[in-house]
Design an enzyme around this catalytic site. Structure first.
Site, PDB file in Angstrom:
ATOM      1  N   ARG A 135       0.861  -1.183   0.000  1.00  0.00           N
ATOM      2  CA  ARG A 135       0.000   0.000   0.000  1.00  0.00           C
ATOM      3  C   ARG A 135       0.895   1.231   0.000  1.00  0.00           C
ATOM      4  NH1 ARG A 135      -3.981   2.315   4.757  1.00  0.00           N
ATOM      5  NH2 ARG A 135      -2.039   3.322   5.395  1.00  0.00           N
ATOM      6  N   TYR A 170      -3.349  11.489   6.513  1.00  0.00           N
ATOM      7  CA  TYR A 170      -3.569  10.092   6.859  1.00  0.00           C
ATOM      8  C   TYR A 170      -2.587   9.180   6.136  1.00  0.00           C
ATOM      9  CZ  TYR A 170      -5.060   5.361   6.650  1.00  0.00           C
ATOM     10  OH  TYR A 170      -5.037   3.998   6.720  1.00  0.00           O
ATOM     11  N   ASP A 211      -5.141   3.962  -0.203  1.00  0.00           N
ATOM     12  CA  ASP A 211      -6.318   4.200   0.642  1.00  0.00           C
ATOM     13  C   ASP A 211      -6.723   5.673   0.542  1.00  0.00           C
ATOM     14  OD1 ASP A 211      -8.249   4.312   2.592  1.00  0.00           O
ATOM     15  OD2 ASP A 211      -7.054   3.315   4.146  1.00  0.00           O
ATOM     16  N   HIS A 248      -9.263   6.900   2.106  1.00  0.00           N
ATOM     17  CA  HIS A 248      -9.768   7.218   3.447  1.00  0.00           C
ATOM     18  C   HIS A 248     -10.983   8.146   3.443  1.00  0.00           C
ATOM     19  CE1 HIS A 248      -9.003   7.005   7.855  1.00  0.00           C
ATOM     20  NE2 HIS A 248      -8.499   5.866   7.472  1.00  0.00           N
ATOM     21  N   GLU A 256      -8.874   2.014  -2.124  1.00  0.00           N
ATOM     22  CA  GLU A 256      -9.717   1.759  -0.956  1.00  0.00           C
ATOM     23  C   GLU A 256     -10.469   3.014  -0.521  1.00  0.00           C
ATOM     24  OE1 GLU A 256      -7.351   0.426   2.327  1.00  0.00           O
ATOM     25  OE2 GLU A 256      -8.930   0.917   3.765  1.00  0.00           O
ATOM     26  N   GLU A 314     -14.248  -1.121   5.832  1.00  0.00           N
ATOM     27  CA  GLU A 314     -13.660  -1.219   7.167  1.00  0.00           C
ATOM     28  C   GLU A 314     -14.541  -0.617   8.257  1.00  0.00           C
ATOM     29  OE1 GLU A 314      -9.874   0.893   6.411  1.00  0.00           O
ATOM     30  OE2 GLU A 314     -10.567   2.433   7.792  1.00  0.00           O
ATOM     31  N   ARG A 326     -13.665  -5.071   2.646  1.00  0.00           N
ATOM     32  CA  ARG A 326     -12.641  -4.641   3.605  1.00  0.00           C
ATOM     33  C   ARG A 326     -13.063  -4.828   5.068  1.00  0.00           C
ATOM     34  NH1 ARG A 326      -7.884  -3.803   4.118  1.00  0.00           N
ATOM     35  NH2 ARG A 326      -7.849  -1.686   4.925  1.00  0.00           N
ATOM     36  N   GLU A 336      -4.660  -7.222   4.833  1.00  0.00           N
ATOM     37  CA  GLU A 336      -3.829  -6.139   5.370  1.00  0.00           C
ATOM     38  C   GLU A 336      -3.096  -6.663   6.598  1.00  0.00           C
ATOM     39  OE1 GLU A 336      -5.987  -2.709   6.820  1.00  0.00           O
ATOM     40  OE2 GLU A 336      -4.155  -1.513   6.853  1.00  0.00           O
ATOM     41  N   TRP A 348     -12.423  12.384   7.826  1.00  0.00           N
ATOM     42  CA  TRP A 348     -11.035  11.992   8.079  1.00  0.00           C
ATOM     43  C   TRP A 348     -10.803  10.599   7.573  1.00  0.00           C
ATOM     44  CZ3 TRP A 348      -8.406   8.177  10.748  1.00  0.00           C
ATOM     45  CH2 TRP A 348      -6.996   8.350  10.752  1.00  0.00           C
TER      46      TRP A 348
END
Ligand code: GCO
Ligand code: MG
Length: 409
Positions: free
Chosen positions: A147, A159, A217, A219, A243, A269, A290, A346, A409
């Site tokens: 990643r 992030y 990612d 995010h 992601e 996630e 995820r 991951e 975030w």
């Protein structure tokens, strides 16, 4: 066999973890992970005040029935706190079943479908030189997929680029959460990000060649249109997945992204129920699930989702940051080893102190993880060691735009 005791432990060896331990009248113990990063004590209280007493005297072999009972009898279904609590019970009961049967949990789930679970490592850097070094370090550790997160000119704190690394090159154990009584404020600028990220992937491809699977990612920060733009601009660099390109509270948002880009998408996630992801799977709007066993109600529902996803050629990409404890991580390794539609896991190894509290049975060799063959989940919880590390308040950061508006975030 009956459940005699259900106890909750909060420990902070290098970050906070919530653990449930169930003991049967035969003296068999099972453990489960109930860690919800930044909201740990809410789940601990949910378990202590409302769930533990419901388990007493129940038959620990009835995993499905116990799951349905905790889900339906609470009336207030779903939500991260509830589902993390149910997850811990579910994992602990699978652990007990494995120990009683003398088998690792993956054998109870149908046996191994592969030799090991391929894992991805994390590289990040404040500039290309640091990023390339970081990728090389991950390759040296054996990771076969990486990643890539990068600083962006014009964004101070971002992030995926460890807070201290942005200045000193050191990783901070709690990252991305920070110890303290207030969340750290970070900043965000979507236009700067969309301009910069494709240039970084171009440089990484030129340096490391076409073979290496690369991930990124987003995010949750882009609108669907912005996400589509990023997906399109990354197509020449052949990502393994992009992601959380947009917040997925609204599943239909992914239709727009999908219509515009063939970059593979991974999401889930922050999901805690099949109802959060069923349209994404059924309409084939994503490529990877995820979700984490810990935040999704445990092994039982995650297995069902993966069986459902198999029909749509959607594969697993379970969330595995350090805020999933070694127990939750082991739970999804057993599941990943057994399902047919495994994708990628991951992996962020836990710190030395965390491993003093949770004795892990997993191995990581040549880029592949294996949960081990110890009966149950294969993780032991050391209560005495846990007692040395009391809860330490920490929050995930949050974002503001240049004009002060709060952003995702
Ligand atoms: C990831 C995640 C994490 C989360 C963290 C929140 O892909 O690993 O996005 O870094 O931010 O787990 O608790
Ligand atoms: Mg993520």
């Amino acid at each position: 066999m009956r459940i005699e005791k259900a106890e909750v432990f909060v420990t902070s060896p290098s970050r906070n973890f919530v653990t449930l331990r169930i003991t049967t009248d035969d003296g068999v113990t099972g453990i489960g992970d109930a860690t919800l990063n930044g909201r740990e004590l809410a789940v601990a209280a949910y378990l202590k005040e409302h769930v533990c007493q419901l388990l007493l005297d129940k038959d620990p072999s009835t995993i499905e029935d116990t799951w349905q009972f905790l889900y339906r009898a609470s009336y207030w279904r779903r939500g991260p706190v509830t589902m993390a609590a149910i997850a811990a019970v579910d994992m602990a009961l699978w652990d007990i079943k494995g120990k009683v049967a003398g088998l690792p949990v993956y054998q109870l789930l149908g046996g191994a479908s592969r030799r090991g679970c391929r894992a991805y490592g994390h590289a990040s850097g404040r500039d290309l030189e640091h990023l390339f070094d970081s990728i090389r370090e991950e390759l040296d550790l054996g990771y076969k997929s990486i990643r890539v997160q990068t600083s962006v000119p014009g964004i101070e704190k971002l992030y995926g680029v460890a807070a201290q690394e942005q200045s000193t090159g050191e990783r901070y154990d709690f990252e991305p959460a920070n110890r303290g009584t207030q969340p750290v404020e970070e900043d965000w600028d979507t236009r700067a990000y969309l301009r910069h990220v494709p240039t970084v992937f171009e440089a990484v491809r030129n340096e490391f060649g076409p073979e290496l699977p690369l991930l990124h990612d987003g995010h949750h920060r882009m609108t669907p249109r912005e996400a589509a733009q990023l997906g399109k601009s990354l197509e020449p660099f052949d990502l393994y997945w992009l992601e959380d390109c947009t917040p997925a509270e609204s599943q239909e948002a992914l239709r727009l992204v999908r219509q515009h880009t063939t970059t593979p998408l991974a999401i889930g996630e922050v999901f805690n129920s099949v109802y959060d992801i069923k349209d994404l799977i059924q309409e084939q709007l994503i490529d990877f699930v995820r979700c984490a066993s810990t935040h999704f109600g445990g092994i039982t529902p995650l297995r069902k989702v993966m069986n459902f996803a198999e029909m749509y050629q959607v594969r697993s990409g379970f969330h595995g940051p350090t805020d999933v404890s070694p127990i939750g991580f082991a739970a999804q390794l057993h599941l990943g080893l057994s399902i047919h539609n495994y994708g990628l896991q991951e992996y962020m190894p836990h710190s030395r102190l965390t491993r003093e509290v949770f004795h892990e049975g997993l191995t990581f060799e040549n880029g592949y993880l294996h949960p081990g063959d110890t009966p149950g989940l294969g993780v032991e919880f050391d209560e005495t060691a846990a007692g040395r590390f009391p809860y330490d308040q920490a929050y995930l950061p949050y974002n503001r735009l240049a004009d002060g508006t709060v952003h995702n975030w």
